[in-house]
Motif scaffolding. Structure first.
Motif, PDB file in Angstrom:
ATOM      1  N   THR A 228       3.127  10.734   6.414  1.00 35.07           N
ATOM      2  CA  THR A 228       1.808  10.159   6.164  1.00 35.07           C
ATOM      3  C   THR A 228       1.930   8.883   5.333  1.00 35.07           C
ATOM      4  O   THR A 228       2.783   8.784   4.452  1.00 35.07           O
ATOM      5  CB  THR A 228       0.914  11.169   5.412  1.00 35.07           C
ATOM      6  OG1 THR A 228       1.572  11.579   4.214  1.00 35.07           O
ATOM      7  CG2 THR A 228       0.636  12.379   6.284  1.00 35.07           C
ATOM      8  N   ARG A 229       1.072   7.941   5.636  1.00 37.29           N
ATOM      9  CA  ARG A 229       1.040   6.693   4.895  1.00 37.29           C
ATOM     10  C   ARG A 229       0.262   6.875   3.594  1.00 37.29           C
ATOM     11  O   ARG A 229      -0.805   7.493   3.581  1.00 37.29           O
ATOM     12  CB  ARG A 229       0.370   5.618   5.752  1.00 37.29           C
ATOM     13  CG  ARG A 229       0.440   4.206   5.166  1.00 37.29           C
ATOM     14  CD  ARG A 229      -0.435   3.277   5.999  1.00 37.29           C
ATOM     15  NE  ARG A 229      -0.124   3.395   7.405  1.00 37.29           N
ATOM     16  CZ  ARG A 229       0.806   2.660   8.036  1.00 37.29           C
ATOM     17  NH1 ARG A 229       1.494   1.772   7.347  1.00 37.29           N
ATOM     18  NH2 ARG A 229       1.023   2.819   9.320  1.00 37.29           N
ATOM     19  N   LYS A 230       0.798   6.349   2.502  1.00 37.45           N
ATOM     20  CA  LYS A 230       0.115   6.439   1.220  1.00 37.45           C
ATOM     21  C   LYS A 230      -0.606   5.105   0.980  1.00 37.45           C
ATOM     22  O   LYS A 230      -0.002   4.114   0.566  1.00 37.45           O
ATOM     23  CB  LYS A 230       1.110   6.740   0.090  1.00 37.45           C
ATOM     24  CG  LYS A 230       0.451   7.014  -1.251  1.00 37.45           C
ATOM     25  CD  LYS A 230       1.479   7.331  -2.325  1.00 37.45           C
ATOM     26  CE  LYS A 230       2.163   8.652  -2.078  1.00 37.45           C
ATOM     27  NZ  LYS A 230       3.084   9.015  -3.200  1.00 37.45           N
ATOM     28  N   ASN A 231      -1.890   5.075   1.232  1.00 33.05           N
ATOM     29  CA  ASN A 231      -2.647   3.828   1.141  1.00 33.05           C
ATOM     30  C   ASN A 231      -2.855   3.350  -0.299  1.00 33.05           C
ATOM     31  O   ASN A 231      -3.272   2.210  -0.522  1.00 33.05           O
ATOM     32  CB  ASN A 231      -4.003   3.984   1.831  1.00 33.05           C
ATOM     33  CG  ASN A 231      -3.863   4.075   3.343  1.00 33.05           C
ATOM     34  OD1 ASN A 231      -3.061   3.346   3.929  1.00 33.05           O
ATOM     35  ND2 ASN A 231      -4.621   4.971   3.962  1.00 33.05           N
ATOM     36  N   SER A 232      -2.524   4.213  -1.261  1.00 29.72           N
ATOM     37  CA  SER A 232      -2.653   3.816  -2.661  1.00 29.72           C
ATOM     38  C   SER A 232      -1.429   3.051  -3.167  1.00 29.72           C
ATOM     39  O   SER A 232      -1.410   2.571  -4.297  1.00 29.72           O
ATOM     40  CB  SER A 232      -2.873   5.055  -3.533  1.00 29.72           C
ATOM     41  OG  SER A 232      -1.775   5.946  -3.408  1.00 29.72           O
ATOM     42  N   ALA A 233      -0.400   2.944  -2.325  1.00 28.23           N
ATOM     43  CA  ALA A 233       0.831   2.260  -2.729  1.00 28.23           C
ATOM     44  C   ALA A 233       0.558   0.793  -3.033  1.00 28.23           C
ATOM     45  O   ALA A 233      -0.164   0.116  -2.296  1.00 28.23           O
ATOM     46  CB  ALA A 233       1.886   2.387  -1.635  1.00 28.23           C
ATOM     47  N   ARG A 234       1.159   0.281  -4.115  1.00 24.37           N
ATOM     48  CA  ARG A 234       0.945  -1.114  -4.496  1.00 24.37           C
ATOM     49  C   ARG A 234       1.616  -2.076  -3.523  1.00 24.37           C
ATOM     50  O   ARG A 234       1.090  -3.142  -3.222  1.00 24.37           O
ATOM     51  CB  ARG A 234       1.486  -1.367  -5.897  1.00 24.37           C
ATOM     52  CG  ARG A 234       0.680  -0.700  -6.994  1.00 24.37           C
ATOM     53  CD  ARG A 234       1.211  -1.094  -8.372  1.00 24.37           C
ATOM     54  NE  ARG A 234       0.432  -0.496  -9.449  1.00 24.37           N
ATOM     55  CZ  ARG A 234       0.676  -0.706 -10.734  1.00 24.37           C
ATOM     56  NH1 ARG A 234       1.692  -1.475 -11.095  1.00 24.37           N
ATOM     57  NH2 ARG A 234      -0.066  -0.125 -11.659  1.00 24.37           N
ATOM     58  N   GLN A 235       2.793  -1.719  -3.065  1.00 28.87           N
ATOM     59  CA  GLN A 235       3.513  -2.597  -2.146  1.00 28.87           C
ATOM     60  C   GLN A 235       3.686  -1.886  -0.804  1.00 28.87           C
ATOM     61  O   GLN A 235       2.833  -1.982   0.056  1.00 28.87           O
ATOM     62  CB  GLN A 235       4.880  -2.982  -2.747  1.00 28.87           C
ATOM     63  CG  GLN A 235       4.787  -3.681  -4.098  1.00 28.87           C
ATOM     64  CD  GLN A 235       4.142  -5.052  -4.018  1.00 28.87           C
ATOM     65  OE1 GLN A 235       4.000  -5.619  -2.944  1.00 28.87           O
ATOM     66  NE2 GLN A 235       3.718  -5.583  -5.169  1.00 28.87           N
ATOM     67  N   PHE A 236       4.772  -1.155  -0.638  1.00 26.80           N
ATOM     68  CA  PHE A 236       5.013  -0.395   0.581  1.00 26.80           C
ATOM     69  C   PHE A 236       4.826   1.096   0.306  1.00 26.80           C
ATOM     70  O   PHE A 236       5.117   1.574  -0.790  1.00 26.80           O
ATOM     71  CB  PHE A 236       6.441  -0.629   1.095  1.00 26.80           C
ATOM     72  CG  PHE A 236       6.641  -1.950   1.782  1.00 26.80           C
ATOM     73  CD1 PHE A 236       6.726  -2.023   3.165  1.00 26.80           C
ATOM     74  CD2 PHE A 236       6.744  -3.122   1.049  1.00 26.80           C
ATOM     75  CE1 PHE A 236       6.904  -3.242   3.801  1.00 26.80           C
ATOM     76  CE2 PHE A 236       6.929  -4.342   1.665  1.00 26.80           C
ATOM     77  CZ  PHE A 236       7.006  -4.410   3.056  1.00 26.80           C
ATOM     78  N   SER A 237       4.410   1.808   1.309  1.00 28.42           N
ATOM     79  CA  SER A 237       4.372   3.257   1.242  1.00 28.42           C
ATOM     80  C   SER A 237       5.742   3.775   1.659  1.00 28.42           C
ATOM     81  O   SER A 237       6.149   3.622   2.806  1.00 28.42           O
ATOM     82  CB  SER A 237       3.301   3.813   2.177  1.00 28.42           C
ATOM     83  OG  SER A 237       3.293   5.225   2.152  1.00 28.42           O
ATOM     84  N   VAL A 238       6.466   4.346   0.704  1.00 27.25           N
ATOM     85  CA  VAL A 238       7.849   4.760   0.962  1.00 27.25           C
ATOM     86  C   VAL A 238       7.863   6.080   1.731  1.00 27.25           C
ATOM     87  O   VAL A 238       7.286   7.073   1.286  1.00 27.25           O
ATOM     88  CB  VAL A 238       8.627   4.918  -0.361  1.00 27.25           C
ATOM     89  CG1 VAL A 238      10.049   5.392  -0.087  1.00 27.25           C
ATOM     90  CG2 VAL A 238       8.633   3.600  -1.125  1.00 27.25           C
ATOM     91  N   SER A 239       8.536   6.079   2.854  1.00 24.41           N
ATOM     92  CA  SER A 239       8.557   7.271   3.696  1.00 24.41           C
ATOM     93  C   SER A 239       9.966   7.816   3.901  1.00 24.41           C
ATOM     94  O   SER A 239      10.181   8.675   4.743  1.00 24.41           O
ATOM     95  CB  SER A 239       7.952   6.956   5.072  1.00 24.41           C
ATOM     96  OG  SER A 239       8.684   5.921   5.717  1.00 24.41           O
ATOM     97  N   HIS A 240      10.938   7.311   3.140  1.00 20.46           N
ATOM     98  CA  HIS A 240      12.325   7.712   3.376  1.00 20.46           C
ATOM     99  C   HIS A 240      13.078   7.931   2.061  1.00 20.46           C
ATOM    100  O   HIS A 240      12.683   7.439   1.014  1.00 20.46           O
ATOM    101  CB  HIS A 240      13.060   6.631   4.170  1.00 20.46           C
ATOM    102  CG  HIS A 240      13.339   5.398   3.351  1.00 20.46           C
ATOM    103  ND1 HIS A 240      12.383   4.437   3.106  1.00 20.46           N
ATOM    104  CD2 HIS A 240      14.464   4.998   2.683  1.00 20.46           C
ATOM    105  CE1 HIS A 240      12.905   3.483   2.341  1.00 20.46           C
ATOM    106  NE2 HIS A 240      14.158   3.801   2.064  1.00 20.46           N
TER     107      HIS A 240
END
Length: 623
Positions: A228-240
């Motif tokens: 899932t994408r974290k839309n609260s991320a300041r830069q990138f949503s880290v998925s790995h």
């Protein structure tokens, strides 16, 4: 008779001394007055030694101290905990509660070059609390104090905020000595996998290059931990996250020894059928052309005379010779009219498995969500661990490592117990019975956590419970497989022998008192024979899974190891007679261990026993 009696070493190996001894064996000319002549060593390595201090490498404050921490011997030992174990008498799996730096030193004696695979998921350096005793740097004394085995001053906690100047250094000082010791445990074809995130991936890669050698780098795996994408991320949503893989010795050419990754089993072979009863077995139809060019151009003539050329913009996938051979063996499916022929791909010709790729999708290896679900399923829907790893991820690594029957998988940051769970589950599913060793610090659970509310005071206790419950679940899912679902529990403690506790810098008054105390006993009060035997066996190089049983011989209560290969008499309060000891030697063990204080100062009795053992070819050991 001293030469006929072997004394159990009081500490783990001194790695500095052993390294110097190896140099003396290899290059005796570099040893002068018992010390290494560094200038002579440099002279002999002329051409291979760096000529300047300006060299590439990873350097940080505290590195030398961290190296000394790995080399420093320890008197520590492991106490068996029968109550917290599961299937003690039959299991080969081990769970150790304690500081992994000290435990790794203890494991060196027996498990040196015996571990096929190591997987660790160490604390990530995220700039939050880095809660371990003195950042794991102070060794046994700090650990004992931290766990209140020494006094009641409380647990020493330290943090590693990202505002601290030694932010990276503190983490590296914790990791460096552990990885140095871990490398010693790997088999020649062994491999280590280390999970890490972006914060320390760069430092860890260079650290492992130094410890294992750049040439032994195998892969940097990218694991999809969330979907899932974290839309609260300041830069990138880290998925790995990453999993770094290094070999003890990577195979360069077939047959030269070292690690060679194994193929992953094919998950789906149902596409292969045999509708025409082909004697070569199941097959599936495969196109004979593709987008990628093949340096060939020819025309295929069908049995009815129809000529087939490759489609416009496409290329033949096979040579003309291959197609002609397929025609001869009737492995070409012609089709009707001007349709393009297909070639039979036989299951028997397919590689035994799939080459692993460096991108692990969540479907392939699980993710954080599936890992939490595994824990919830075991604990009645309660997520008692914060960041468990999915067992599917670790199972994939075990398969790639080629861990076989009887091989060991070690995890010295056991955490949630996922590695032991994964090892048992995979063994049950594929019938290859592997063994696991888990090491976990008794880090306190947070007071407001669900784990604490359920009565689990520390992570080690919770991890043991997870492994135990996983075993119950696996037994239900795979009944009758005979897989080992137990574990022997051990706890890190200081030596049971008072005579080993004096340090080299003790003052004269303390030394005199220490020697006076030795008149009374060489072992601590309240220590059981099993405690003593466990320490002796470890320091003599035996495993943590030896078969041990009490036996009576001529009125003496002994411990039998390995069905009588070793006999041990460890009662300092009852002095044996010579006739009793003669009866013990009549049992013809390979090794006889007698507690020094059991002789109660009777040197003649000790000498007579030594003579008996010599006459029968028995190794006589004291402790």
């Amino acid at each position: 008779m001293r030469e006929e009696i072997h004394e159990t070493l009081s500490t783990t190996p001194n790695f500095q001394t052993e390294l110097a001894a190896q140099l003396a064996e290899l290059m005796p000319e570099v040893i002068a007055d018992g010390k290494v002549d560094v200038e002579k060593l440099t002279e002999l390595l002329d051409g291979d030694a760096a000529e300047t201090s300006e060299r590439f490498g990873l350097f940080w404050p505290g590195k030398k101290r961290a190296l000394r921490a790995a080399q420093e011997p320890t008197t520590a030992t492991l106490r068996p905990d029968f109550e917290k174990s599961k299937d003690w008498d039959t299991t080969k799996n081990v769970f150790i509660e304690g500081d992994n730096l000290e435990v790794l030193k203890i494991l060196q004696k027996h498990y040196h070059a015996k571990i096929k695979m190591i997987y660790i998921d160490p604390p990530y350096n995220t700039g939050k609390d880095f809660v371990y005793p003195d950042n794991y740097k102070e060794g046994l004394d700090t650990y004992l104090e931290w766990t209140r085995q020494v006094n009641e001053e409380g647990k020493k906690l330290s943090t590693n905020a990202d505002t601290e100047g030694r932010y990276h250094s503190n983490w590296l000082n914790m990791m460096y000595p552990r990885l140095k010791l871990a490398r010693n445990l790997l088999t020649e074809d062994g491999v280590i996998f280390v999970s890490i995130d972006d914060h320390e991936q760069g430092q860890l890669r260079r650290l492992m290059d130094e410890i294992f050698g750049e040439s032994n780098f195998v892969a940097q795996i990218v694991w999809e931990k969330v979907h899932t994408r974290k839309n609260s991320a300041r830069q990138f949503s880290v998925s790995h996250d990453y999993v770094l893989c290094y070999a003890r010795k990577k195979m360069q050419e077939p047959g030269d020894g070292g690690f060679q990754r194994s193929l992953l089993p094919r998950d789906n072979t149902s596409a292969y059928k045999n509708p025409d009863g082909d004697p070569q077995g199941p097959w599936k139809a495969d196109p004979i052309y593709a987008n990628n060019p093949y340096d060939a151009d020819y025309v295929i003539t069908k049995p009815d005379g129809t000529e087939i050329s490759r489609p416009s913009g496409q290329y033949w996938r096979y040579s003309k010779a291959t197609i002609d051979e397929a025609i001869r063996t009737r492995a070409l499916i012609w089709g009707s009219g001007s349709s393009m022929p297909m070639i039979k791909r036989y299951l028997a010709d397919v590689q035994d498995g799939m080459v692993p790729v460096t991108l692990f999708s969540r479907v392939f290896a699980g993710d954080n969500s599936s890992a939490k679900s595994e824990v919830k399923d075991l604990f009645g829907g309660k997520p008692l661990f914060s960041y468990p790893k999915p067992t599917r991820l670790i199972q994939r690594l075990i398969q790639i490592a080629g861990v076989g029957a009887g091989d060991y998988v070690l995890d010295f940051f056991a955490g949630s117990g996922s590695t032991a769970h994964a090892t048992m589950a995979l063994s049950a599913s594929d019938g290859i019975f592997r063994r696991s060793i888990s090491v976990q610090l008794p880090e306190p659970t947070l007071s407001d956590s669900e784990a604490a509310s359920e009565g689990y005071g520390d992570i080690a206790a919770l991890s043991r419970e997870r492994i135990s419950r996983a075993g119950v679940a696996i037994a239900k899912n795979f009944p009758g497989t005979g897989v080992d679902l137990g574990f022997r529990a051990y706890v890190l403690i200081d030596t049971n022998f008072a005579k080993w506790k004096v340090s080299s810098d003790v003052d004269r008054n303390q030394l005199e008192q220490h020697l006076f105390d030795l008149r009374e006993s060489s072992s601590e009060d309240g220590v059981s024979a099993d405690d003593l035997l466990s320490e002796i066996l470890l320091k003599q190089g035996y495993s943590l899974a030896e078969q041990i049983a009490p036996v009576d011989v001529a009125g003496l209560n002994l411990r039998s190891v390995g069905d009588g290969i070793v006999l041990a008499y460890l009662n300092e309060h009852v002095k044996p007679t010579l006739e009793q000891l003669r009866a013990v030697t009549d049992e013809d063990p390979q090794r006889l261990i007698v507690l020094e204080d059991a002789f109660q100062g009777d040197d003649q009795l000790k000498t007579n026993l030594a003579q008996l053992c010599k006459s029968r070819g028995i190794e006589h050991w004291t402790a």
